[in-house]
Design a protein around this motif. Structure first.
Motif, short mmCIF file in Angstrom:
data_model
loop_
_atom_site.label_atom_id
_atom_site.label_comp_id
_atom_site.label_asym_id
_atom_site.label_seq_id
_atom_site.Cartn_x
_atom_site.Cartn_y
_atom_site.Cartn_z
N LYS A 76 -20.26 -5.31 3.94
CA LYS A 76 -19.45 -3.95 4.48
C LYS A 76 -19.10 -3.71 4.09
N ALA A 77 -17.97 -3.61 2.58
CA ALA A 77 -17.63 -2.81 1.37
C ALA A 77 -18.40 -2.54 0.40
N GLY A 78 -19.59 -2.50 0.47
CA GLY A 78 -20.53 -2.80 -0.38
C GLY A 78 -20.48 -3.06 -2.31
N ILE A 79 -20.05 -4.78 -1.49
CA ILE A 79 -19.82 -4.75 -2.70
C ILE A 79 -20.65 -5.85 -3.20
N GLN A 80 -21.39 -6.12 -4.90
CA GLN A 80 -22.55 -7.05 -5.20
C GLN A 80 -22.25 -7.69 -6.24
N PHE A 81 -21.96 -8.74 -5.85
CA PHE A 81 -21.41 -10.29 -6.17
C PHE A 81 -22.17 -10.24 -7.65
N ASP A 82 -21.88 -11.00 -8.59
CA ASP A 82 -22.33 -11.11 -9.93
C ASP A 82 -23.02 -12.63 -10.12
N SER A 83 -23.95 -13.30 -11.20
CA SER A 83 -24.01 -14.05 -11.13
C SER A 83 -23.64 -15.96 -10.71
N SER A 84 -22.14 -15.89 -11.09
CA SER A 84 -22.35 -16.60 -11.79
C SER A 84 -21.32 -16.84 -10.12
N CYS A 85 -21.32 -15.79 -9.17
CA CYS A 85 -20.85 -15.82 -7.72
C CYS A 85 -21.98 -16.81 -6.93
N LEU B 166 0.94 -0.91 0.17
CA LEU B 166 -0.15 0.41 0.35
C LEU B 166 1.32 1.63 0.17
N LYS B 167 1.84 1.53 0.42
CA LYS B 167 2.80 2.44 0.93
C LYS B 167 3.44 2.13 -0.81
N ALA B 168 4.02 1.86 -1.11
CA ALA B 168 4.54 1.56 -2.48
C ALA B 168 3.23 2.02 -3.66
N GLU B 169 2.54 1.71 -3.24
CA GLU B 169 1.62 2.05 -3.69
C GLU B 169 1.27 3.61 -4.12
N HIS B 170 1.20 3.61 -2.91
CA HIS B 170 1.50 5.69 -2.42
C HIS B 170 2.27 6.65 -3.12
N ASP C 111 -6.04 -2.78 -11.09
CA ASP C 111 -4.97 -3.90 -11.25
C ASP C 111 -3.70 -2.96 -10.08
N SER C 112 -3.25 -3.11 -9.08
CA SER C 112 -3.01 -2.79 -8.26
C SER C 112 -2.06 -3.73 -7.52
N MET C 113 -0.35 -3.34 -6.76
CA MET C 113 0.39 -4.56 -6.59
C MET C 113 -1.00 -5.24 -6.34
N LEU C 114 -1.20 -5.39 -4.81
CA LEU C 114 -1.84 -6.02 -3.82
C LEU C 114 -2.60 -7.05 -4.40
N VAL C 115 -3.80 -5.74 -4.90
CA VAL C 115 -4.53 -6.99 -5.66
C VAL C 115 -4.12 -7.99 -6.86
N ASP D 37 -8.32 -8.62 3.63
CA ASP D 37 -8.71 -7.73 5.14
C ASP D 37 -8.06 -6.03 5.25
N GLU D 38 -7.30 -6.37 5.49
CA GLU D 38 -5.93 -5.59 5.63
C GLU D 38 -5.83 -4.26 5.00
N MET D 39 -7.02 -4.86 3.34
CA MET D 39 -6.60 -3.10 2.25
C MET D 39 -7.95 -2.99 2.79
N ARG D 40 -9.04 -3.93 3.55
CA ARG D 40 -10.73 -2.89 3.94
C ARG D 40 -9.83 -1.78 4.70
N MET D 41 -9.27 -2.47 6.05
CA MET D 41 -9.49 -1.64 7.29
C MET D 41 -8.41 0.24 7.26
N ALA D 42 -7.44 -0.86 5.31
CA ALA D 42 -6.35 0.58 5.43
C ALA D 42 -7.05 1.42 5.39
N GLY D 43 -8.95 1.53 4.49
CA GLY D 43 -9.87 2.02 3.62
C GLY D 43 -9.37 2.16 2.65
N VAL D 44 -9.32 0.74 1.66
CA VAL D 44 -8.29 1.19 0.53
C VAL D 44 -9.83 0.04 -0.41
#
Length: 785
Positions: A551-560, A475-479, A488-492, A512-519
């Motif tokens: 919590k993150a407001g993610i909507q899954f698609d039909s395949s999920c 995350l710091k490297a991305e910043h 397309d980030s390195m963490l993803v 989880d770390e990504m979500r808690m960091a607010g990303v």
């Protein structure tokens, strides 16, 4: 009366037969030699009078041979015959004339004719005149033909064997050695240099450095180059040579300089003999050679390969203070330091280095005047190694391999042309080292990390289970780096790689770390992880992920949803499956949804130049896991062995084993060289040899290499353990490893010259008999029996 005449006739007849046989043999020799000289005389324009005179003599001899009259043996004719035949034989076998013919052939560069005449002279009188011998060697060297070079070297060998080395001059021998090295014949080239040093005909350092340069272009040659520098450097250790004495001037002119060391060290690096290279580094302060920028960078490569992190840290101060480093040299050093941090598992130091580079790069991009902060170099001098690398970074330009004419070589008393030639070869070697830099590049003089370092760091963090630290670093490297889309980030990319490899817990932790960091991230990561959980029937994790996605407001698609339904059906949870289907209908999710992750995986598998995710997948699947503990203990053992504290080294080795770290070739090399430096520790080396063979047979962590086996062989030969020495030789020859026979021949003659000479004692025990047989076998292998 009749009886007496009969007896006289018989005696004369016998005498005639003997003389006829004798003169027939003499005549054949005379005809062969004289006809040869006649042909040579015709070729070289000698007056026809000599040829006609010779033909006349031959005609007379033929008539005399066929004559059967008894009066042919009268006193007058016998004297006449003796005079004629003596004149012909003297003319045919005249050494002065043969020397002249050899010189003519040499001047006309007719090597075959020169060699034929030379052989005739060797059969008649032995070696020709000194000038002729040396001119023949020069002629063969200038040809650069392997056949004539071999013959030239055989002449040198023969001269030394017959104790006629006074016929050989220093300059032609150095010239021949250079030609041999250019033709890839490193062993004879080095042998000639060693013979010159042995006979105190010291070659100038610029001359033998040029030989060294061409030797260093092959594996065996690079090893011999290091040995040669060690042997010559030993003469100058600890101020043994007084520079105030004029008589020492030729010896001091041979002293290894920085370029000679750079050439030997670069060759060792390219062909993997870095422990031999470290022996050279240990010698540098003892002979008082000053390090230049190139030597500093080569030292960094050697320390990195051998895992000497503390030495690298000490070297960093000199690198930072040096004002003549170019871009390539600078990033090569930091590449080595970064690699060493990874070897030791010091992920904190490695990630700090990467983040610092990114910060400096950001400053450089935002300010045109700040591009030189911290990592800029002094100028554009000494960019030879950059120019040597072609556009694709994988090829090195060919250097000139022709021989300079001997006259130019002889006149150049300071050997400036050879020095320039050696510098060109060094540039080619350094160009190859530059290509090996993987983790760091440079943009406008500012160091920048490559994708490769992110891959290696991510793998190291994952293997050590440090998910929080990995997420923070990425995350710091991305910043600090250029912003990219969240999907397309390195963490993803790292999370997707973990999912692909089945490392689902690590992927969830990173998410989880990504979500808690607010990303925020897209739905594709959650979707791919959810499907992976469903395939492995991990219900609890599915529930947790669904809650996190909500919590993150993610909507899954039909395949999920289809994956969730299928998972519920497999677990015979019909009610749960219906609830999921009802939820899907209420959310109005269209069927045949997003297939982004599957497309991404297919792209990684089919694209040879795929990005970070593809490289990470390959690194984790194919890369070797490093045991940082082995490097730590190797350094401890190396320290004790270098100081001669072998009892402490033995305790460290025992402790290393008890902690579950398997000793490798580097571990045993330090122990063996430590024992060898003390001396009289042959029993301990024998025990180590047995342990090495046991470990090598049981595991793949122990691999015998040339440096280890060479150090073991040296110790066994020094101590006279020839049965073990024969084992090592057999192993090295089986693996096609180079063995420096000249070194072991000299070692044997130094310590065991009188051994195994004469007849064996009549009374011997079985062990004594075996020991003698082993000694004779080794002696035969050396070519001394």
């Amino acid at each position: 009366m009749f009886s007496w005449r009969k007896t006289k006739l018989q005696a004369v007849s016998v005498h005639h037969c003997r003389l006829s046989s004798l003169f027939r043999g003499v005549l054949v020799d005379a005809i062969e030699v004289t006809s040869t000289q006649s042909q040579a005389s015709l070729r070289h324009g000698v007056a026809g009078k000599t040829v006609l005179s010779t033909a006349k003599h031959l005609s007379m001899l033929s008539k005399l041979r066929t004559s059967t009259e008894f009066d042919v043996w009268s006193v007058d004719r016998t004297e006449a015959f003796s005079t004629i035949s003596g004149t012909i034989l003297l003319q045919a076998r005249d050494p002065a004339k043969l020397n002249e013919d050899i010189q003519i052939a040499v001047d006309q560069h007719r090597c075959d004719e020169a060699w034929r005449l030379f052989e005739q002279h060797m059969q008649m009188e032995g070696f020709p005149r000194k000038s002729v011998v040396n001119n023949v060697l020069v002629c063969f060297a200038e040809s650069l033909d392997s056949n004539w070079l071999q013959k030239g070297y055989s002449l040198v060998e023969q001269a030394f064997e017959e104790s006629k080395q006074n016929l050989l001059e220093k300059e032609p021998l150095v010239y021949l050695s250079l030609a041999l090295a250019k033709s890839g014949m490193a062993v004879p080239a080095s042998t000639i240099l060693r013979k010159l040093v042995e006979t105190e005909e010291y070659p100038h350092v610029s001359a033998w450095s040029a030989v060294l340069a061409h030797m260093s272009l092959s594996g065996s040659g690079s090893y011999l180059s290091a040995e040669l520098v060690l042997e010559i450097g030993y003469l100058f250790q600890n101020n043994r040579v007084d520079p105030r004495k004029k008589s020492n001037a030729p010896l001091l002119a041979m002293k290894p300089n920085t370029q000679a060391l750079n050439l030997a060290l670069a060759g060792c690096l390219l062909f993997g003999t870095t422990r031999k290279a470290e022996q050279l580094l240990d010698m540098i302060p003892k002979i008082g050679v000053k390090a230049d920028a190139t030597l500093l960078v080569i030292m960094a490569h050697i320390y990195e390969r051998n895992g000497r992190r503390e030495e690298l840290r000490k070297l960093q101060r000199h690198i930072d203070e040096a004002c003549n480093l170019n871009d390539s040299q600078f990033w090569q050093f930091y590449n080595c330091l970064l690699m060493c941090h990874l070897k030791f598992g010091d992920l904190e130091s490695a990630s700090k280095m990467v983040l610092e580079m990114l910060r400096r790069g950001k400053v450089a991009r935002n300010s045109l005047g700040a591009a030189i902060i911290g990592f800029d170099t002094a100028g554009d001098d000494d960019r030879l190694n950059l120019r040597k690398v072609s556009g694709n970074g994988s090829e090195v330009e060919e250097h000139d391999n022709s021989m300079i004419p001997y006259e130019e070589f002889f006149r150049d008393r300071k050997f400036l042309k050879l020095e320039a030639e050696a510098k060109d070869v060094l540039g080619a070697l350094l160009g190859k080292l530059h290509v090996q830099v993987e983790l760091i590049t440079s943009e406008r003089g500012v160091l920048q990390p490559t994708e490769e370092i992110y891959v290696k760091l991510a793998k190291a963090f994952l293997e050590s289970g440090k998910m929080k630290e990995l997420a923070e670093f990425l995350l710091k490297a991305e910043h600090e780096d250029s912003p990219v889309s969240s999907d397309d980030s390195m963490l993803v990319n790292v999370i997707n790689a973990c999912i692909s490899l089945g490392m689902l817990d690590q992927a969830h932790d990173l998410l989880d770390e990504m979500r808690m960091a607010g990303v925020r991230t897209g739905a594709s990561v959650y979707s791919s992880l959810l499907k992976a959980y469903c395939k492995t029937n991990r219900t609890r994790e599915v529930t947790s992920l669904l809650r996190d996605a909500q919590k993150a407001g993610i909507q899954f698609d039909s395949s999920c949803y289809e994956a969730l339904i299928q998972s519920q059906v497999i677990q015979n949870d019909t009610h749960g499956a219906l609830n999921v289907f009802k939820e899907m209908k209420e959310a109005k999710i269209p069927r045949g949804g997003n297939q982004q992750f599957e497309k991404l995986l297919k792209g990684c598998e089919g694209n040879a130049e795929a990005g970070l995710m593809s490289k990470l997948l390959r690194e984790i699947r194919e890369g070797q896991s490093l045991d940082a503990g082995v490097h730590d203990w190797n350094n401890v053992i190396h320290f004790f062995s270098k100081k001669g504290l072998m009892q402490d080294a033995e305790k460290a080795l025992k402790r290393m084993r008890s902690l579950g770290h398997s000793p490798n070739a580097q571990t045993f090399h330090s122990m063996v060289t430590g024992y060898a430096a003390i001396g009289s520790k042959y029993k301990e080396v024998t025990e180590l040899w047995g342990e090495m063979k046991s470990i090598a047979a049981a595991t793949s962590s122990m691999r015998f290499d040339q440096e280890l086996l060479d150090s073991v062989l040296y110790t066994f030969v020094r101590g006279g353990f020839f049965s073990r020495a024969n084992e090592v030789v057999e192993m090295m020859e089986k693996e096609n490893m180079f063995v420096d026979k000249y070194k072991y021949r000299m070692l044997f003659l130094k310590y065991h010259k009188t051994a195994y000479k004469g007849k064996a004692p009549k009374v011997q025990s079985e062990s004594q008999l075996k020991k003698r047989e082993s000694g004779l076998t080794f002696k035969k292998w050396l070519g001394l029996s």
